[in-house]
Scaffold this motif. Structure first.
Motif, PDB file in Angstrom:
ATOM      1  N   THR A 256      22.531  55.860  40.198  1.00  0.00           N
ATOM      2  CA  THR A 256      22.137  56.414  41.499  1.00  0.00           C
ATOM      3  C   THR A 256      20.651  56.751  41.549  1.00  0.00           C
ATOM      4  OG1 THR A 256      22.824  58.567  40.713  1.00  0.00           O
ATOM      5  CG2 THR A 256      24.407  57.319  41.993  1.00  0.00           C
ATOM      6  N   GLY A 257      20.133  57.245  40.438  1.00  0.00           N
ATOM      7  CA  GLY A 257      18.707  57.563  40.417  1.00  0.00           C
ATOM      8  C   GLY A 257      17.863  56.320  40.635  1.00  0.00           C
ATOM      9  N   PHE A 258      18.276  55.230  40.018  1.00  0.00           N
ATOM     10  CA  PHE A 258      17.535  53.979  40.164  1.00  0.00           C
ATOM     11  C   PHE A 258      17.573  53.490  41.603  1.00  0.00           C
ATOM     12  CE2 PHE A 258      17.762  49.339  40.326  1.00  0.00           C
ATOM     13  CZ  PHE A 258      16.504  49.039  39.862  1.00  0.00           C
ATOM     14  N   VAL A 259      18.751  53.565  42.214  1.00  0.00           N
ATOM     15  CA  VAL A 259      18.857  53.071  43.591  1.00  0.00           C
ATOM     16  C   VAL A 259      17.991  53.909  44.524  1.00  0.00           C
ATOM     17  CG1 VAL A 259      20.430  52.670  45.491  1.00  0.00           C
ATOM     18  CG2 VAL A 259      21.119  52.088  43.196  1.00  0.00           C
ATOM     19  N   ASP A 260      18.001  55.219  44.311  1.00  0.00           N
ATOM     20  CA  ASP A 260      17.112  56.071  45.108  1.00  0.00           C
ATOM     21  C   ASP A 260      15.662  55.663  44.918  1.00  0.00           C
ATOM     22  OD1 ASP A 260      19.064  57.558  46.240  1.00  0.00           O
ATOM     23  OD2 ASP A 260      18.965  59.199  44.793  1.00  0.00           O
ATOM     24  N   ALA A 261      15.300  55.441  43.655  1.00  0.00           N
ATOM     25  CA  ALA A 261      13.918  55.055  43.375  1.00  0.00           C
ATOM     26  C   ALA A 261      13.592  53.745  44.081  1.00  0.00           C
ATOM     27  CB  ALA A 261      13.706  54.916  41.876  1.00  0.00           C
ATOM     28  N   GLN A 262      14.557  52.844  44.112  1.00  0.00           N
ATOM     29  CA  GLN A 262      14.325  51.570  44.792  1.00  0.00           C
ATOM     30  C   GLN A 262      14.006  51.774  46.266  1.00  0.00           C
ATOM     31  OE1 GLN A 262      14.127  48.188  44.038  1.00  0.00           O
ATOM     32  NE2 GLN A 262      13.721  49.172  42.095  1.00  0.00           N
ATOM     33  N   SER A 263      14.672  52.748  46.877  1.00  0.00           N
ATOM     34  CA  SER A 263      14.433  52.898  48.308  1.00  0.00           C
ATOM     35  C   SER A 263      13.157  53.680  48.576  1.00  0.00           C
ATOM     36  CB  SER A 263      15.647  53.540  48.966  1.00  0.00           C
ATOM     37  OG  SER A 263      15.472  54.929  49.064  1.00  0.00           O
ATOM     38  N   GLU A 264      12.707  54.522  47.642  1.00  0.00           N
ATOM     39  CA  GLU A 264      11.559  55.368  47.923  1.00  0.00           C
ATOM     40  C   GLU A 264      10.248  54.796  47.404  1.00  0.00           C
ATOM     41  OE1 GLU A 264      11.546  58.171  49.706  1.00  0.00           O
ATOM     42  OE2 GLU A 264      13.668  57.889  50.122  1.00  0.00           O
ATOM     43  N   ASP A 323      22.979  50.333  54.544  1.00  0.00           N
ATOM     44  CA  ASP A 323      22.257  49.922  55.740  1.00  0.00           C
ATOM     45  C   ASP A 323      20.761  49.854  55.453  1.00  0.00           C
ATOM     46  OD1 ASP A 323      22.144  49.177  58.444  1.00  0.00           O
ATOM     47  OD2 ASP A 323      21.389  51.169  58.936  1.00  0.00           O
ATOM     48  N   ASP A 324      20.312  50.644  54.489  1.00  0.00           N
ATOM     49  CA  ASP A 324      18.908  50.617  54.080  1.00  0.00           C
ATOM     50  C   ASP A 324      18.680  49.355  53.242  1.00  0.00           C
ATOM     51  OD1 ASP A 324      16.548  50.874  52.700  1.00  0.00           O
ATOM     52  OD2 ASP A 324      16.674  53.048  52.560  1.00  0.00           O
ATOM     53  N   LEU A 325      17.802  48.490  53.731  1.00  0.00           N
ATOM     54  CA  LEU A 325      17.611  47.189  53.082  1.00  0.00           C
ATOM     55  C   LEU A 325      17.201  47.342  51.619  1.00  0.00           C
ATOM     56  CD1 LEU A 325      17.582  44.186  53.456  1.00  0.00           C
ATOM     57  CD2 LEU A 325      15.299  44.322  54.370  1.00  0.00           C
ATOM     58  N   ARG A 326      16.317  48.299  51.366  1.00  0.00           N
ATOM     59  CA  ARG A 326      15.829  48.456  49.993  1.00  0.00           C
ATOM     60  C   ARG A 326      16.918  48.970  49.062  1.00  0.00           C
ATOM     61  NH1 ARG A 326      10.237  49.395  49.924  1.00  0.00           N
ATOM     62  NH2 ARG A 326      10.470  49.889  47.750  1.00  0.00           N
ATOM     63  N   ARG A 327      17.742  49.894  49.566  1.00  0.00           N
ATOM     64  CA  ARG A 327      18.860  50.368  48.741  1.00  0.00           C
ATOM     65  C   ARG A 327      19.820  49.224  48.449  1.00  0.00           C
ATOM     66  NH1 ARG A 327      19.822  55.877  48.270  1.00  0.00           N
ATOM     67  NH2 ARG A 327      21.982  55.518  47.731  1.00  0.00           N
ATOM     68  N   LEU A 328      20.057  48.408  49.464  1.00  0.00           N
ATOM     69  CA  LEU A 328      20.971  47.274  49.298  1.00  0.00           C
ATOM     70  C   LEU A 328      20.502  46.377  48.155  1.00  0.00           C
ATOM     71  CD1 LEU A 328      22.484  45.336  52.227  1.00  0.00           C
ATOM     72  CD2 LEU A 328      21.592  44.078  50.318  1.00  0.00           C
ATOM     73  N   ILE A 329      19.201  46.076  48.158  1.00  0.00           N
ATOM     74  CA  ILE A 329      18.682  45.228  47.091  1.00  0.00           C
ATOM     75  C   ILE A 329      18.812  45.937  45.746  1.00  0.00           C
ATOM     76  CG2 ILE A 329      16.640  44.040  46.241  1.00  0.00           C
ATOM     77  CD1 ILE A 329      15.760  43.778  49.126  1.00  0.00           C
ATOM     78  N   GLY A 330      18.571  47.257  45.760  1.00  0.00           N
ATOM     79  CA  GLY A 330      18.710  48.014  44.522  1.00  0.00           C
ATOM     80  C   GLY A 330      20.104  47.867  43.933  1.00  0.00           C
ATOM     81  N   TYR A 331      21.098  47.990  44.793  1.00  0.00           N
ATOM     82  CA  TYR A 331      22.470  47.837  44.312  1.00  0.00           C
ATOM     83  C   TYR A 331      22.716  46.436  43.759  1.00  0.00           C
ATOM     84  CZ  TYR A 331      24.542  52.276  45.676  1.00  0.00           C
ATOM     85  OH  TYR A 331      24.886  53.584  45.740  1.00  0.00           O
ATOM     86  N   VAL A 332      22.200  45.423  44.452  1.00  0.00           N
ATOM     87  CA  VAL A 332      22.407  44.057  43.968  1.00  0.00           C
ATOM     88  C   VAL A 332      21.753  43.890  42.593  1.00  0.00           C
ATOM     89  CG1 VAL A 332      21.843  41.654  44.378  1.00  0.00           C
ATOM     90  CG2 VAL A 332      22.655  43.053  46.249  1.00  0.00           C
ATOM     91  N   VAL A 333      20.559  44.477  42.433  1.00  0.00           N
ATOM     92  CA  VAL A 333      19.874  44.372  41.142  1.00  0.00           C
ATOM     93  C   VAL A 333      20.724  44.992  40.039  1.00  0.00           C
ATOM     94  CG1 VAL A 333      17.898  45.231  39.849  1.00  0.00           C
ATOM     95  CG2 VAL A 333      17.562  44.244  42.096  1.00  0.00           C
ATOM     96  N   VAL A 334      21.289  46.173  40.310  1.00  0.00           N
ATOM     97  CA  VAL A 334      22.109  46.827  39.288  1.00  0.00           C
ATOM     98  C   VAL A 334      23.310  45.950  38.940  1.00  0.00           C
ATOM     99  CG1 VAL A 334      23.504  48.845  38.750  1.00  0.00           C
ATOM    100  CG2 VAL A 334      21.392  49.105  40.018  1.00  0.00           C
ATOM    101  N   SER A 335      23.923  45.392  39.988  1.00  0.00           N
ATOM    102  CA  SER A 335      25.093  44.554  39.741  1.00  0.00           C
ATOM    103  C   SER A 335      24.756  43.378  38.842  1.00  0.00           C
ATOM    104  CB  SER A 335      25.648  44.070  41.080  1.00  0.00           C
ATOM    105  OG  SER A 335      26.611  43.087  40.877  1.00  0.00           O
ATOM    106  N   ARG A 336      23.585  42.791  39.081  1.00  0.00           N
ATOM    107  CA  ARG A 336      23.182  41.646  38.254  1.00  0.00           C
ATOM    108  C   ARG A 336      22.927  42.070  36.815  1.00  0.00           C
ATOM    109  NH1 ARG A 336      24.203  36.805  39.764  1.00  0.00           N
ATOM    110  NH2 ARG A 336      22.403  35.980  38.687  1.00  0.00           N
ATOM    111  N   LEU A 337      22.493  43.337  36.622  1.00  0.00           N
ATOM    112  CA  LEU A 337      22.223  43.784  35.259  1.00  0.00           C
ATOM    113  C   LEU A 337      23.500  43.827  34.423  1.00  0.00           C
ATOM    114  CD1 LEU A 337      19.712  46.607  36.100  1.00  0.00           C
ATOM    115  CD2 LEU A 337      19.204  44.501  34.911  1.00  0.00           C
ATOM    116  N   GLY A 338      24.629  44.004  35.099  1.00  0.00           N
ATOM    117  CA  GLY A 338      25.880  44.020  34.375  1.00  0.00           C
ATOM    118  C   GLY A 338      26.118  42.737  33.589  1.00  0.00           C
ATOM    119  N   PHE A 339      25.628  41.613  34.117  1.00  0.00           N
ATOM    120  CA  PHE A 339      25.817  40.346  33.412  1.00  0.00           C
ATOM    121  C   PHE A 339      25.055  40.355  32.088  1.00  0.00           C
ATOM    122  CE2 PHE A 339      26.504  39.106  37.849  1.00  0.00           C
ATOM    123  CZ  PHE A 339      27.786  38.614  37.716  1.00  0.00           C
TER     124      PHE A 339
END
Lengths: 515, 652
Positions: A256-264, A323-339
């Motif tokens: 969650t901290g990372f996603v927040d950082a992504q949006s800010e 809905d926040d575009l930057r948060r959305l990308i942040g989440y996608v980035v985290v998901s990709r890190l799982g691989f």
């Protein structure tokens, strides 16, 4: 180019005079690590009162990162799997009493990520034209961040590794807290710092435990890789390292901290964070948890796989409602890190090769997505995906580049993400079939998120409020096209671009871990 | 064809001078070259881009003809492979080296499919020269069409599962781009999204299958695997899983149940794009993949049964939906699903050559129907067939061409659809299976019915009067639009000729499956049954829709629920939408809430506790003091050195 061919210096350990053996090639890694810091310190002497001053600051910073990127490309050109473990190795005496030394070197695992880092920082400085206030400090911290990142990737001594680890944390904190976009930026920066400090603390503890219990008194990573630790100590150290790297990655539920950082964070910083700073965690997992504690890794495979799967699936699901575009990308980035976690835990050569490619591929595509998102947000004055739409008519170039970057993130063949993803799946399947099958579903979710986003951003009728949006300018095109064309090249000729030089490092790392 | 004869004569020489793989390689890359040329040089010129694309499609078509001619003389499997990726894995045995190869192959199956792909692509592009003349996005259309042709040819010429997946996913993206051509329309944008997401489900299944195959065999090459499936290396259950996963890809791409929902929506694409997708892509990817991997399916009889059931159910259901559909383009799309379902059913029932023939023959007529529908929709400015009618007098050429297309698709003798359906029935009759035979008959009957329902509704009867619509202004198309359609009509009528007269290069004797029976069972019963079923469909349609002796409204008025369920395609699409909105998006909501409230809340609580202990950070980021960073850095350095010193002192 002969001077650039990596000649590992095996005899350097015998020196009593610190600089007796310095040749030009051996300074390459030091250059890639320290040039940004030197320039950063030099920047402090420049004035920044007028626009002309700021332009000068910008070009100095650009020169620095450009030089580093050129070094990176040249080093990659000279980099070969030569039978020695590390290339461009540098070893100098430094605080011998502690058992530490200034030991740098790269192999097939770290070099591609180092190259990615130099390229992303180059684009980040280019993309920083939006920063107008306190330009001097901004570039100072950005360059310090590059030193930290490159240092982590090239250090072969645990203490050095730890120092650089701290060096990439603090500048990021200031960059988010000061130049961040929203009212929550201070809170978010503190949270980021808190996560990072805990990570550093765990890392230091892990290093001390490892070094203290090792037969020989040293912090040298290659030496410790070969050392045998008692099982209990190894397990303890494994989990401490895991904690440190999991916080850095981040894995679920620490994201969650990372996603927040992504949006800010300002866009260039967010791109660097998502593109390469998170990869430091993945790199640590591969280098230490896989390279040194492979037996422990095998023992705890099942919970670790569960962690990987949660990291893939959960953020992808959560991204659906952003809905926040930057948060959305942040989440996608985290998901990709799982691989990447999946590839590490599988401990299969094919999968780890794929993991290295995936680090580079996702770094490039995440960077491109974040830059493009920033351009969209700047033009539409909103971060809300719902408020956008139909933008393909106003910014056709932006739409095409976005679609390519998004498709690269879902592993479309012909683009970089596919090669990495395919290899990870092929390799990981032989380690665990169920986990790999579930991970495939994660790809489907990410695809759902990104394709839906493409439709909502660019297709459909254009809202009236967006009637005057302009297409990408030539500066924005320069760095996004750089990233997208690299994505293309790696996707089409992965062997030549990356993989031919990766495998040897991976194999060495894997065989050491079991030894 | 004299050209074919000439080339066939030339190809009598040794194979290395007329290497078939040379031609397949060139045919593969020509559309890509066109794409790159357009992007590099003529991106701003509609005319030049269109002509470059058409020219390269023409050359590719010629290449496919040459390839076919060579294959007619030398029907052997040839492949030319190159290395894509290679490295050592440090393991022993078969897994010691990891290799991914790519290349292009040449055999009768690939040659036939390549001819269809390049041919349909060429003629739709010629048509588009006229059709899109006054539209936006001409260059974009030709880029996507070239891209589609490239990726379809790639699928057809792939030598290994890995390469096939590569091009397979590219066709998904090409379909996405083509369907979303008019992306300003909300419906088209939604349809494009649906295409990519639904086919992605199948693609992921295929990918899983490929991974599993690699895991068990350590190889992905079609030729190398051919003899290995049945070798006992993998048990029956393993083979079943493999083949079902591969079939999942087919289900997604050929729009079989339950992943069919994208196909009717894809009718939102402009007519030439829809023709390309429904005529060439669905057959060239879906049925082709089955045919290419037939040794896998033969090794697993249970999988074949599943294939047959899915194909049969799809064929019947889609035919029923087509019967109730009012939208002209969606009706043709349902017809495609049904026809491909028939080919899948035939494959599952063991009629391999006939199955491929059905997919091959159907491509031409379906492309023709879509192109004709495009003209009709443009002239009438409506897609609803209830608002059409009486066009026979006003659009005679289109009418004749549509009649050929409909008759060929419906299986009216002696056109191609009849020959292919006859081939299916004849091959099935030799291994009697009453259920399969009955389904084929029913589908043939239904196809006659819905095709001529469409034809009569559009062309017979009076023109429906609507506001602001002047029937007098309706005109037949000319020029390039007509050229493209006539060429397709010729192929739609003629591709079955050799099989019809049982002479020359018969399709079912040309595309063979080593180890399997092939050719016609030469069954007169089959031909009679097929033509009876199709003609019966035609007759009923004539009665109900042509002569209106028994108006459809009278029938549907009597039955309360069925017509509505049919026109909503059994509510399957609605069920999916409901599921996505209420399950997936709701899960997203829950995950988001947990992230924000539970996890982040916990983090804040912990952080707040720590901050409370240490007091407020008043000096928090004030960036005028970079010294602070240096201080922090120095602090960390000091911490590290101290810790090291202490440890060194204690000699832990």
């Amino acid at each position: 180019m002969n001077a650039l061919i990596a000649v590992p210096l095996q005899s350097t350990t015998t020196t009593s005079q610190p600089f007796a053996n310095v040749e030009i090639p051996t300074l390459l890694l030091s250059g890639i690590v320290w040039v940004p810091t030197i320039v950063a310190l030099a920047l402090l002497l420049f004035p920044d009162r007028t626009d002309a001053h700021r332009a000068r600051l910008r070009s100095v910073a650009l020169t620095a990162v450009g030089l580093v990127a050129a070094l990176g490309v040249l080093m990659w050109y000279g980099f070969r799997d030569q039978g020695a473990t590390f290339a461009y190795e540098e070893k100098r005496n430094w605080m011998q009493a502690l058992g530490t030394s200034y030991h740098l070197g790269v192999d097939g695992v770290s070099m591609p990520v180092l190259l990615l880092s130099t390229i992303l920082f180059l684009t980040a400085v280019l993309a920083s034209y939006r920063v107008r206030d306190r330009v001097k400090e901004y570039f100072f911290f950005l360059l310090l961040l590059e030193t930290g990142v490159n240092g982590v990737l090239s250090s072969l001594d645990y203490l050095l590794f730890f120092l650089f680890w701290g060096m990439q944390l603090v500048p990021a904190f200031f960059l988010i807290g000061t130049w961040g976009g929203g009212p929550r930026r201070l809170q978010v920066a503190w949270k980021y710092l808190a996560f990072g400090l805990v990570s550093s603390g765990l890392l230091l503890l892990a290093i001390l435990v490892t070094a203290a219990r090792a037969p020989s008194h040293t912090f040298d990573i290659p030496t410790l890789h070969d050392a045998h630790l008692p099982v209990a100590v190894a397990t303890l150290a494994f989990f401490l390292f895991l904690g440190a790297f999991a916080l850095q990655l981040p894995v679920f539920p620490l994201h969650t901290g990372f996603v927040d950082a992504q949006s800010e964070a300002p866009a260039p910083v967010a791109a660097v964070l998502a593109g390469v700073v998170t990869k430091l965690g993945a790199y640590g997992l591969i280098r230490v948890n896989l390279g040194e504690f492979q037996d422990v890794l095998h023992k705890f495979r099942v919970p670790l796989l569960a962690l990987a799967l949660l990291t893939i699936i959960w953020p992808a699901v959560a991204a659906l409602r952003q809905d926040d575009l930057r948060r959305l990308i942040g989440y996608v980035v985290v998901s990709r890190l799982g691989f990447l976690v999946l590839a590490t835990v599988s401990a299969q050569p094919v999968a780890v090769n794929g993991g290295v490619v995936l680090m580079v591929a996702d770094g490039l595509s995440a960077g491109a997505l974040i830059y493009l998102a920033a351009s969209l947000i700047e033009r539409t004055n909103t971060r809300s995906v719902r408020a956008m739409g139909g933008l393909a008519s106003r910014m056709p170039r932006g739409a095409v580049l976005w679609i390519f970057a998004a498709l690269a993130s879902i592993g479309l063949p012909g683009l970089a993400g596919f090669v990495g993803q395919f290899l990870v799946f092929l390799g990981a399947y032989s380690a665990d079939r169920k986990a790999t099958t579930i991970a495939l579903l994660g790809v489907l979710l990410t695809a759902g998120v990104l394709v839906w986003t493409i439709q909502r951003l660019f297709f459909g009728p254009l809202p009236e409020s967006l009637g005057s949006v302009r297409d990408l300018g030539s500066l924005e095109l320069s760095y996004t096209i750089t990233l997208v064309s690299l994505i293309f090249l790696i996707g089409i000729i992965p062997g030549f671009m990356l993989l031919d030089n990766v495998n040897f490092g991976v194999l060495t790392l894997l065989t050491r871990g079991t030894g | 064809m004299p050209l074919t004869a000439l080339l066939a004569a030339a190809a009598k020489g040794p194979l290395d001078t007329w290497s078939p793989t040379f031609f397949s390689g060139w045919t593969l890359f020509l559309p890509l070259i066109a794409l790159l040329l357009i992007v590099t040089f003529t991106i701003d010129s509609r005319r030049a881009s269109a002509w470059i694309s058409v020219f390269f499609a023409l050359v590719a078509f010629a290449g496919a003809v040459v390839l076919l001619a060579i294959e007619l003389r030398h029907p052997a499997y040839k492949e030319h492979t190159l290395t894509f990726l290679q490295f050592f894995t440090g393991q022993s045995g078969v897994a010691s080296e990891f290799t991914l190869q790519w290349g292009f192959l040449a055999d009768p199956l690939a040659a036939a499919m390549l001819l269809m792909v390049t041919g349909v692509s060429l003629f739709t592009q010629v048509y588009a020269l006229g059709y899109l003349r006054r539209e936006d996005g001409v260059v974009r259309f030709y880029l996507s069409a070239s891209f589609m042709t490239f990726s379809m040819s790639g699928v057809v010429l792939s030598t290994s599962y890995g390469e096939l997946y590569f091009f397979w996913a590219l066709t998904s993206v090409a379909t996405f781009v083509l369907v979303g051509h008019w992306w300003q329309r909300d419906a088209a944008a939604r349809a494009a999204r649906k295409v990519l997401l639904v086919t992605q489900v199948g693609d992921i299944g295929l990918l899983a299958g490929i991974i599993y195959i690699f895991f068990r065999f350590h190889d992905l090459g079609f030729q190398a695997l051919r003899s290995q499936y049945a070798g006992g290396k993998v048990g029956q259950n393993g083979l079943l899983i493999m083949s079902l996963l591969v079939f999942a890809g087919v289900v997604g791409k050929a729009a079989q149940l339950p992943l069919h929902t994208w196909a009717p929506d894809s009718a939102e694409a402009p007519a030439p794009a829809a023709a390309l997708i429904h005529g060439a892509a669905m057959a060239a990817t879906g049925v082709y993949l089955l045919a290419r991997t037939y040794p896998l399916f033969i090794a697993s009889p249970r999988a074949l049964t599943v294939v047959a059931v899915v194909g049969g159910v799809t064929a019947v259901a889609a035919a029923l939906w087509a019967l109730a559909e009012d939208n002209l383009k969606r009706l043709i799309a349902y017809a495609t699903i049904s026809e491909i379902g028939l080919a899948v059913l035939a494959f599952g029932a063991g009629a391999f050559s006939a199955s491929v023939f059905q997919a091959f023959a159907h491509g031409w007529s379906k492309a023709l129907l879509f192109l004709g529908a495009g003209i009709i929709v443009r002239e009438l400015r409506t897609e609803s067939i209830a608002e059409m009618g009486g066009l026979w007098r006003r659009m005679r050429t289109t009418g004749v061409l549509m009649l050929i297309g409909a008759a060929a698709a419906a299986g009216i003798p002696p056109l191609s659809g009849f020959v292919s359906k006859d081939a299916i029935l004849s091959q099935l009759l030799s291994q009697p299976n009453a259920a399969v035979t009955a389904v084929v008959m029913v589908v043939t009957f239904l196809s006659g019915l819905y095709m001529f329902r469409m034809f009569f509704s559009v062309f017979a009867g009076p023109t429906v009067r609507r506001r602001r619509f002047e029937p007098e202004r309706i005109r037949d198309p000319g020029g390039r639009i007509r050229t493209g359609m006539v060429a397709l009509a010729v192929f739609a009528a003629a591709v079955g000729l050799f099989d019809l007269v049982r002479a020359g290069p018969e399709f079912v004797r040309f595309v063979t499956f080593p180890g399997q029976k092939s050719g016609h069972a030469a069954s007169l019963i089959g031909s009679v049954l097929t033509s009876l079923a199709a003609l019966l469909g035609l007759a009923v349609a004539l009665l109900v829709y042509g002569l209106r002796a028994l108006p459809a409204s009278r029938i549907s008025g009597r039955v309360p629920f069925v017509p509505r369920a049919l026109s909503r395609a059994f509510y399957l699409g609605d069920a999916y939408r409901w599921g996505t909105e209420n399950a997936v998006l709701r899960a997203g909501q829950v995950a988001d809430w947990v992230d924000r409230v539970v996890i982040d809340g916990a983090v804040d609580r912990v952080g707040g506790g720590v901050a409370g202990m240490t007091g407020p950070f008043r000096w928090a980021p004030s960036p005028r003091i970079p010294q602070l960073a240096l201080g922090a850095f120095a602090g960390l350095l000091l911490l590290g050195i101290l810790a090291g010193a202490v440890l060194g002192h204690l000699k832990l």
